[in-house]
Enzyme design. Sequence first.
Site, short mmCIF file in Angstrom:
data_model
loop_
_atom_site.label_atom_id
_atom_site.label_comp_id
_atom_site.label_asym_id
_atom_site.label_seq_id
_atom_site.Cartn_x
_atom_site.Cartn_y
_atom_site.Cartn_z
N GLU A 31 0.86 -1.17 0.00
CA GLU A 31 0.00 0.00 0.00
C GLU A 31 0.91 1.23 0.00
OE1 GLU A 31 -2.64 0.37 3.35
OE2 GLU A 31 -3.38 2.29 2.61
N ARG A 258 6.20 -12.91 9.02
CA ARG A 258 6.65 -11.55 8.94
C ARG A 258 8.03 -11.41 9.55
NH1 ARG A 258 2.90 -7.73 8.31
NH2 ARG A 258 3.65 -5.69 8.90
N LYS A 268 4.62 0.86 8.90
CA LYS A 268 4.69 2.17 8.24
C LYS A 268 4.00 3.24 9.08
CE LYS A 268 3.42 0.09 4.45
NZ LYS A 268 2.57 -0.01 3.30
P1 ATP Z 1 3.06 -2.08 7.47
O1 ATP Z 1 2.30 -2.57 8.66
O2 ATP Z 1 4.50 -1.89 7.70
O3 ATP Z 1 2.38 -0.92 6.83
P2 ATP Z 1 1.81 -3.77 5.65
O4 ATP Z 1 1.72 -5.22 5.77
O5 ATP Z 1 0.58 -2.95 5.88
O6 ATP Z 1 3.01 -3.28 6.49
P3 ATP Z 1 1.90 -3.47 2.85
O7 ATP Z 1 2.39 -2.27 2.16
O8 ATP Z 1 0.46 -3.77 2.77
O9 ATP Z 1 2.42 -3.31 4.30
O10 ATP Z 1 2.74 -4.76 2.48
C1 ATP Z 1 3.19 -5.14 1.22
C2 ATP Z 1 3.68 -6.54 1.29
O11 ATP Z 1 4.79 -6.62 2.15
C3 ATP Z 1 2.61 -7.46 1.85
O12 ATP Z 1 2.57 -8.63 1.09
C4 ATP Z 1 3.07 -7.72 3.25
O13 ATP Z 1 2.64 -8.96 3.69
C5 ATP Z 1 4.60 -7.60 3.13
N1 ATP Z 1 5.18 -7.19 4.40
C6 ATP Z 1 4.89 -6.09 5.12
N2 ATP Z 1 5.59 -6.07 6.26
C7 ATP Z 1 6.37 -7.19 6.27
C8 ATP Z 1 7.31 -7.75 7.17
N3 ATP Z 1 7.63 -7.16 8.33
N4 ATP Z 1 7.91 -8.92 6.85
C9 ATP Z 1 7.62 -9.51 5.68
N5 ATP Z 1 6.74 -9.04 4.79
C10 ATP Z 1 6.11 -7.90 5.07
MG MG Z 2 -0.63 -1.61 6.19
#
Ligand code: ATP
Ligand code: MG
Length: 752
Positions: A31, A258, A268
């Site tokens: 996102e 994760r 983020k």
């Molecule tokens: P955040 O909570 O940091 O915003 P998110 O999961 O909301 O992370 P996205 O931008 O939706 O972030 O994630 C893009 C991709 O990266 C998704 O497939 C997510 O599962 C993966 N991802 C995000 N954070 C991690 C992490 N700490 N380890 C591995 N993969 C991750």
């Molecule tokens: Mg998110």
Amino acid sequence: MSESKDFLRTIVEEDLKSGKYKEVITRFPPEPNGFPHIGHAKSICINFGIAKDYNGHCNLRMDDTNPTKEDTKYVEALKDAVQWLGFDWGKNVYFTSDYFSKIYDYAIKLIKMNKAYVDSLTEEEIREYRGTITQGGKRSIYANRSIEENLDLLERMKNGEFKDGEHVLRAKIDMSAANMKMRDPLLYRIRHAHHFRTADDWCIYPMYDFAHCLSDYIEGVSHSICTLEFENNRDIYDWLLDTLELKLPRPYQHEFARLGINYTVMSKRKLLELVDGKYVNGWDDPRMPTIAGYKRRGYTKESILNFCDQIGIAKANSMVDVAQLEFCIRDDLNQKVPRVLCVLDPLKVTIENYEGNEEIDAPYYPHDVPKDGSRKLPFSKNIYIERDDFMENPPKGYFRLTPTQPVRLRHGYIISCKEVVKDANGNIIEIIAQYYPESKSGADTSGIKVSSAIQWVCAKEAKTVEVRLYDRLFKNEAPEGLEDLNPDSLKIIKNAIIEPAVIIDRIDERFQFERQGYFYADPIDYTNEKPVFNKIVGLKDSWAKKTKKETAPKIIDKPQVQKVQVVGEIEALNEEQQALFDKYTKKLQLNNEVSNILARDKDLSNFYKDALAVINSPVTLANIVVNEVARELKQTEISKVKFTPIQIAELVKMVDDEVISSKIAKEVFEDMAKAGINPSKIVEDKGLVQISDPIIISPIIDDIIAKNPDNVEKFRAGNTKLLGFFVGQVLKTTGGKANPTVVNELVALKLK
Ligand code: ATP
Ligand code: MG
């Protein structure tokens, strides 16, 4: 590709073999609401890596369904990150917003199949009606609306006739499903907001669960890989694609763990808080765990890729030690970058018996690095050395310059101290020294013995540089909030001095400043007039020793270090060390960091071997040896320590048998080191035996549950992170003696 296959690659191979898919298509679907972090790097490596390994393709897709938080600058940051890591998304970057019309058509199809309805309950009512883990939910009365009415309402939602929150579209699944996510999940919500790509075209936006599976399907994705927290969403994913009777092949979702790293926050949202609150200087602040931050700090892409490869892909969440990432960058730079001399805290030295000028030829790389190149080091009567490389009243084991102990100037001559000059307050402001003409490095016939070589810079030719020393952003391993920020995470030295070749020749962007660490010319602020260097990482893990440092005298070099010229430098492993390293990592399954520490230190590895002969528990034992035993050996010679390998083996056995927890083991060790008593006796005398009996633990848990009704409620409402809170409280109450595994199980059971 790593030689051992992870579970995702195993699935992919099976799917290809069975003919389920002709081509592997993955996607990385962030996102665009913030800069990507090291967790995203892991996801990028997995998705792009798998596509590459099986000649498929990975789409870069911006999951832009939440207009209020998203922005093009984040899209650019995401593209930068993927590119910098060396991956290729092909011609187009995809956006979920490109599919808004198609997704809308699927919504209409669902309504027509009587599988979706417009609900008009309030947000709060929806939550209430959903029920709890133990109680089924109740369906909204609006679920009985006719297909025509639903079609009409959805269209009017789309046309902007209603306010935010007035209606939602929901899938009609099962309000009593055990998986709460399946209790008529929301598909669309009304948001009168400007979208950075579709502007004001839409006032309804699809929810993640609806948009994601359909976007995957539209793009022909085969393997939709996401993190574990989406495990329960998989049922919706499958339900939607199945119910819509979409043509095969269709994508399937697979989850992996994760990445979490200690001493930082990762989401983020939390990173945005640091940026907005100006706790850091932007998303690319070198202290941030963002890819832009690592890049600006001077990390190489190789080090990040290597790290992602090392941590592997698993199905259980775990916390990775940031020391492992630091190991990766050190390991990479060790073989790559030139080594130069820089003095951070200068102390003037006047060499009384030297007149004139000379230039000393000095290689940039050590012998074992297959790179050539050298520069001239100007040398004259006036030089600067590091302030703490001189001590007037040194503790035992101090190997550098003292009133009675000579030292070598790296690549140059040996000097000795003749006089210490002080100001009115008694501060040392200058050393009057003497040099030995016969002692020049490489042609030393002086016969003078020194134990160490220090960095120095010729005063006349010195260049001034700004050096930014970065440390961990948070002082706690598991930071909970801003109050855990490390106040010393950035220290700026305005007037460090450096040998001229670094600035004039600039043969690289990255350097090892000998005995200080690895440094990077800041890609934004560096100018020839005002050079700025960022500290990438120290030469060894200094954090591990930090707590000790406060009580011990300032700097004590480890007495056993006898490598004269190389104090503080990291050398490549020699043959014998390499063999040990391989044995540790391959046969005993120790991680790289631990193996590296053990292999490099003969005393430690011998100690480890002796203890291992008594107890076959390589991992637990190695942890105690590289942490506790190593710490002790920094202060005391091996022949004088009070504990034996056999006693350490006994300690490990108590941990393995769950007689004591590993936390208590540390406490026991302190006593062993002080008094040389057998661990079992210490445990007995102090009553440290671990408590594993539920009959004893149960009432303690009940008490904590009774005292924290708010947290209990939050936990039951779905905030499962609070499990850690309860477990922590129990451990605290029992002084760390409760068996964490038992506590975990009991707490989970009681909170159900
Ligand atoms: P955040 O909570 O940091 O915003 P998110 O999961 O909301 O992370 P996205 O931008 O939706 O972030 O994630 C893009 C991709 O990266 C998704 O497939 C997510 O599962 C993966 N991802 C995000 N954070 C991690 C992490 N700490 N380890 C591995 N993969 C991750
Ligand atoms: Mg998110």
